[in-house]
Design a protein around this motif. Structure first.
Motif, PDB file in Angstrom:
ATOM      1  N   SER A 146       0.711  -1.187  -0.120  1.00  0.00           N
ATOM      2  CA  SER A 146      -0.067  -0.226  -0.091  1.00  0.00           C
ATOM      3  C   SER A 146       0.931   1.076  -0.263  1.00  0.00           C
ATOM      4  O   SER A 146       2.445   0.919   0.310  1.00  0.00           O
ATOM      5  CB  SER A 146      -0.647   0.080   1.428  1.00  0.00           C
ATOM      6  OG  SER A 146      -1.518   0.823   1.062  1.00  0.00           O
ATOM      7  N   ASP A 147       0.370   2.307  -0.225  1.00  0.00           N
ATOM      8  CA  ASP A 147       0.964   3.827   0.076  1.00  0.00           C
ATOM      9  C   ASP A 147       0.651   4.293   0.786  1.00  0.00           C
ATOM     10  O   ASP A 147       1.819   5.186   1.479  1.00  0.00           O
ATOM     11  CB  ASP A 147       0.528   4.420  -1.132  1.00  0.00           C
ATOM     12  CG  ASP A 147       0.924   4.390  -2.661  1.00  0.00           C
ATOM     13  OD1 ASP A 147       2.203   3.576  -3.360  1.00  0.00           O
ATOM     14  OD2 ASP A 147       0.074   4.324  -3.359  1.00  0.00           O
ATOM     15  N   ASP A 148      -0.216   3.832   1.951  1.00  0.00           N
ATOM     16  CA  ASP A 148      -1.108   4.371   3.386  1.00  0.00           C
ATOM     17  C   ASP A 148       0.316   3.567   3.896  1.00  0.00           C
ATOM     18  O   ASP A 148      -0.142   2.405   4.822  1.00  0.00           O
ATOM     19  CB  ASP A 148      -1.935   4.042   3.546  1.00  0.00           C
ATOM     20  CG  ASP A 148      -1.856   3.944   4.853  1.00  0.00           C
ATOM     21  OD1 ASP A 148      -1.614   5.211   5.445  1.00  0.00           O
ATOM     22  OD2 ASP A 148      -3.370   3.690   5.446  1.00  0.00           O
ATOM     23  N   LYS A 149       1.377   4.022   4.275  1.00  0.00           N
ATOM     24  CA  LYS A 149       2.353   3.427   4.773  1.00  0.00           C
ATOM     25  C   LYS A 149       3.386   3.497   5.651  1.00  0.00           C
ATOM     26  O   LYS A 149       3.711   4.258   6.010  1.00  0.00           O
ATOM     27  CB  LYS A 149       4.031   2.688   3.581  1.00  0.00           C
ATOM     28  CG  LYS A 149       4.358   4.128   3.016  1.00  0.00           C
ATOM     29  CD  LYS A 149       5.092   2.961   2.014  1.00  0.00           C
ATOM     30  CE  LYS A 149       5.128   3.077   0.510  1.00  0.00           C
ATOM     31  NZ  LYS A 149       6.377   2.957  -0.192  1.00  0.00           N
ATOM     32  N   ALA A 198      -0.710  -3.050   5.820  1.00  0.00           N
ATOM     33  CA  ALA A 198      -1.994  -2.249   4.819  1.00  0.00           C
ATOM     34  C   ALA A 198      -2.188  -2.288   3.520  1.00  0.00           C
ATOM     35  O   ALA A 198      -3.623  -2.925   3.248  1.00  0.00           O
ATOM     36  CB  ALA A 198      -0.625  -0.668   4.962  1.00  0.00           C
ATOM     37  N   LYS A 209      -6.336  -1.638   8.848  1.00  0.00           N
ATOM     38  CA  LYS A 209      -5.298  -1.387   8.382  1.00  0.00           C
ATOM     39  C   LYS A 209      -4.754  -0.684  10.296  1.00  0.00           C
ATOM     40  O   LYS A 209      -3.857  -1.685  10.152  1.00  0.00           O
ATOM     41  CB  LYS A 209      -5.142  -0.266   8.137  1.00  0.00           C
ATOM     42  CG  LYS A 209      -5.342  -0.724   6.467  1.00  0.00           C
ATOM     43  CD  LYS A 209      -4.275   0.735   6.121  1.00  0.00           C
ATOM     44  CE  LYS A 209      -5.171   1.221   3.650  1.00  0.00           C
ATOM     45  NZ  LYS A 209      -4.824   2.387   3.461  1.00  0.00           N
TER      46      LYS A 209
END
Length: 61
Positions: free
Chosen positions: A8-11, A18, A28
């Motif tokens: 994920s880019d939400d890291k 994520a 998450k």
């Protein structure tokens, strides 16, 4: 549309937790918490090793 397993880019570190949460439709923060607890209670090393392997195996796109 096909849901693919990817980082994920939400890291926080590499986006592995994520990415798993997005793939399965889970929260998450709960996945990160459960993973951290499992890593701590399993003496840390197996959890860290699995995370590093997933970091290199899971695509980032």
């Amino acid at each position: 549309m096909i849901n693919r397993l990817k980082r994920s880019d939400d890291k926080v570190v590499a986006g592995v937790c994520a990415g798993l949460a997005e793939y399965y439709g889970w929260d998450k923060s709960k996945v990160r918490l459960i993973y951290a607890l499992l890593s701590i209670f399993s003496a840390g090393f197996p959890g860290l090793l699995v995370y590093i392997i997933l970091w290199f195996v899971m695509p980032n796109f």
